[in-house]
Scaffold this motif. Structure first.
Motif, mmCIF file in Angstrom:
data_model
loop_
_atom_site.group_PDB
_atom_site.id
_atom_site.type_symbol
_atom_site.label_atom_id
_atom_site.label_comp_id
_atom_site.label_asym_id
_atom_site.label_seq_id
_atom_site.Cartn_x
_atom_site.Cartn_y
_atom_site.Cartn_z
ATOM 1 N N LEU A 162 0.856 -1.177 0.000
ATOM 2 C CA LEU A 162 0.000 0.000 0.000
ATOM 3 C C LEU A 162 0.895 1.230 0.000
ATOM 4 O O LEU A 162 1.749 1.382 0.871
ATOM 5 C CB LEU A 162 -0.925 0.011 1.220
ATOM 6 C CG LEU A 162 -1.947 -1.120 1.312
ATOM 7 C CD1 LEU A 162 -2.810 -0.946 2.559
ATOM 8 C CD2 LEU A 162 -2.822 -1.170 0.076
ATOM 9 N N ARG A 163 0.714 2.093 -0.963
ATOM 10 C CA ARG A 163 1.530 3.300 -1.108
ATOM 11 C C ARG A 163 1.452 4.179 0.143
ATOM 12 O O ARG A 163 0.375 4.450 0.658
ATOM 13 C CB ARG A 163 1.072 4.115 -2.313
ATOM 14 C CG ARG A 163 1.141 3.358 -3.613
ATOM 15 C CD ARG A 163 2.515 3.547 -4.252
ATOM 16 N NE ARG A 163 2.527 2.984 -5.590
ATOM 17 C CZ ARG A 163 3.181 1.886 -5.897
ATOM 18 N NH1 ARG A 163 3.829 1.232 -4.980
ATOM 19 N NH2 ARG A 163 3.179 1.433 -7.123
ATOM 20 N N GLY A 164 2.613 4.611 0.605
ATOM 21 C CA GLY A 164 2.682 5.538 1.719
ATOM 22 C C GLY A 164 2.360 4.950 3.079
ATOM 23 O O GLY A 164 2.198 5.685 4.044
ATOM 24 N N LYS A 165 2.259 3.632 3.167
ATOM 25 C CA LYS A 165 1.927 2.960 4.437
ATOM 26 C C LYS A 165 3.114 2.111 4.882
ATOM 27 O O LYS A 165 3.931 1.684 4.076
ATOM 28 C CB LYS A 165 0.702 2.059 4.260
ATOM 29 C CG LYS A 165 -0.540 2.770 3.792
ATOM 30 C CD LYS A 165 -1.161 3.547 4.905
ATOM 31 C CE LYS A 165 -2.484 4.146 4.447
ATOM 32 N NZ LYS A 165 -3.091 4.961 5.459
ATOM 33 N N PRO A 166 3.189 1.830 6.191
ATOM 34 C CA PRO A 166 4.276 0.963 6.668
ATOM 35 C C PRO A 166 4.096 -0.477 6.171
ATOM 36 O O PRO A 166 3.000 -0.881 5.763
ATOM 37 C CB PRO A 166 4.142 1.035 8.191
ATOM 38 C CG PRO A 166 2.770 1.533 8.460
ATOM 39 C CD PRO A 166 2.343 2.327 7.266
ATOM 40 N N VAL A 167 5.174 -1.234 6.232
ATOM 41 C CA VAL A 167 5.164 -2.618 5.746
ATOM 42 C C VAL A 167 4.038 -3.424 6.392
ATOM 43 O O VAL A 167 3.336 -4.173 5.707
ATOM 44 C CB VAL A 167 6.529 -3.300 5.999
ATOM 45 C CG1 VAL A 167 6.492 -4.763 5.595
ATOM 46 C CG2 VAL A 167 7.625 -2.585 5.257
ATOM 47 N N ALA A 168 3.823 -3.258 7.683
ATOM 48 C CA ALA A 168 2.801 -4.031 8.400
ATOM 49 C C ALA A 168 1.403 -3.811 7.848
ATOM 50 O O ALA A 168 0.520 -4.647 8.035
ATOM 51 C CB ALA A 168 2.822 -3.695 9.884
ATOM 52 N N SER A 169 1.198 -2.705 7.141
ATOM 53 C CA SER A 169 -0.121 -2.405 6.563
ATOM 54 C C SER A 169 -0.330 -3.051 5.202
ATOM 55 O O SER A 169 -1.437 -2.997 4.666
ATOM 56 C CB SER A 169 -0.301 -0.885 6.415
ATOM 57 O OG SER A 169 -0.287 -0.271 7.670
ATOM 58 N N GLY A 170 0.720 -3.640 4.618
ATOM 59 C CA GLY A 170 0.569 -4.317 3.340
ATOM 60 C C GLY A 170 -0.601 -5.285 3.400
ATOM 61 O O GLY A 170 -0.917 -5.824 4.459
ATOM 62 N N ARG A 171 -1.285 -5.489 2.283
ATOM 63 C CA ARG A 171 -2.469 -6.350 2.243
ATOM 64 C C ARG A 171 -2.087 -7.739 1.766
ATOM 65 O O ARG A 171 -1.490 -7.895 0.697
ATOM 66 C CB ARG A 171 -3.538 -5.772 1.318
ATOM 67 C CG ARG A 171 -4.056 -4.416 1.728
ATOM 68 C CD ARG A 171 -4.550 -4.341 3.145
ATOM 69 N NE ARG A 171 -5.712 -5.188 3.371
ATOM 70 C CZ ARG A 171 -6.209 -5.467 4.567
ATOM 71 N NH1 ARG A 171 -5.655 -4.995 5.654
ATOM 72 N NH2 ARG A 171 -7.264 -6.225 4.679
ATOM 73 N N VAL A 172 -2.431 -8.721 2.561
ATOM 74 C CA VAL A 172 -2.235 -10.119 2.190
ATOM 75 C C VAL A 172 -3.571 -10.624 1.674
ATOM 76 O O VAL A 172 -4.584 -10.529 2.353
ATOM 77 C CB VAL A 172 -1.757 -10.960 3.383
ATOM 78 C CG1 VAL A 172 -1.619 -12.426 2.994
ATOM 79 C CG2 VAL A 172 -0.439 -10.417 3.922
ATOM 80 N N HIS A 173 -3.562 -11.131 0.443
ATOM 81 C CA HIS A 173 -4.769 -11.661 -0.181
ATOM 82 C C HIS A 173 -4.650 -13.180 -0.267
ATOM 83 O O HIS A 173 -3.595 -13.706 -0.639
ATOM 84 C CB HIS A 173 -4.958 -11.075 -1.581
ATOM 85 C CG HIS A 173 -4.958 -9.578 -1.602
ATOM 86 N ND1 HIS A 173 -5.923 -8.819 -0.970
ATOM 87 C CD2 HIS A 173 -4.110 -8.694 -2.178
ATOM 88 C CE1 HIS A 173 -5.678 -7.537 -1.163
ATOM 89 N NE2 HIS A 173 -4.574 -7.433 -1.883
#
Length: 170
Positions: free
Chosen positions: A98-109
């Motif tokens: 996710l642009r501009g967000k920390p790694v932990a906020s990445g979305r796992v699908h």
């Protein structure tokens, strides 16, 4: 590395690997692996042979990492599942930056079929699992093969920890 898109993708894969190793307690305070020979370490996969084995291995998951603006989740999930099979891992998932967000906020699908298999492996009912891991359900049209669940990379780390602790590791 001349290709900026390749460099960007590699940086995302490395960020995901480093984050998971840290939150799973596999590295020291300097980020060095506690036991470099431990098969539970999260690692970027080296391509061997003609079949792609995914970007990051985090037993029992193969992670296909995507750092792109426009998501194509159902297509990515088919790719992740094929790569998990190639790597002889039970589960394939996608990790979207996710642009501009920390790694932990990445979305796992996760495909619905993979999510069901993981829940069954843990012995957790659907409603309980959704609450435990902050899962959001996504339905794309009437074709169930295009349905999936999403959770943050932070919640995924909890899921990995629970799956690893649920049964003896191979």
């Amino acid at each position: 590395m001349a290709n900026p898109n390749k460099r960007q993708g590699t940086a995302w894969e490395s960020s995901v690997r480093n984050y998971l190793n840290r939150v799973l307690g596999l590295v020291d305070s300097a980020g060095r692996l506690l036991n470099p020979a431990d098969g539970m370490n999260v690692r970027r996969a080296a391509q061997e042979g003609a079949k792609d084995v995914g970007d990051v291995h985090c037993w029992p998951f193969v992670l296909e990492c995507k750092d792109v603006r426009n998501p194509a989740v159902p297509t990515w999930l088919r790719q992740a599942n094929a790569e998990a099979e190639n790597a002889n891992f039970p589960f394939g998932v996608v990790v979207h930056k996710l642009r501009g967000k920390p790694v932990a906020s990445g979305r796992v699908h996760v495909s619905v079929s993979t999510w069901t298999a993981v829940r069954n492996y843990l012995g957790v009912p659907v409603d309980d699992a959704a609450g435990l891991y902050g899962v959001e359900y996504r339905a794309r049209g009437l074709e169930t093969a295009r349905w999936y669940v999403s959770l943050s990379l932070g919640d995924f780390a909890d899921l990995v920890s629970d799956v690893r602790g649920a049964h003896a590791v191979p």
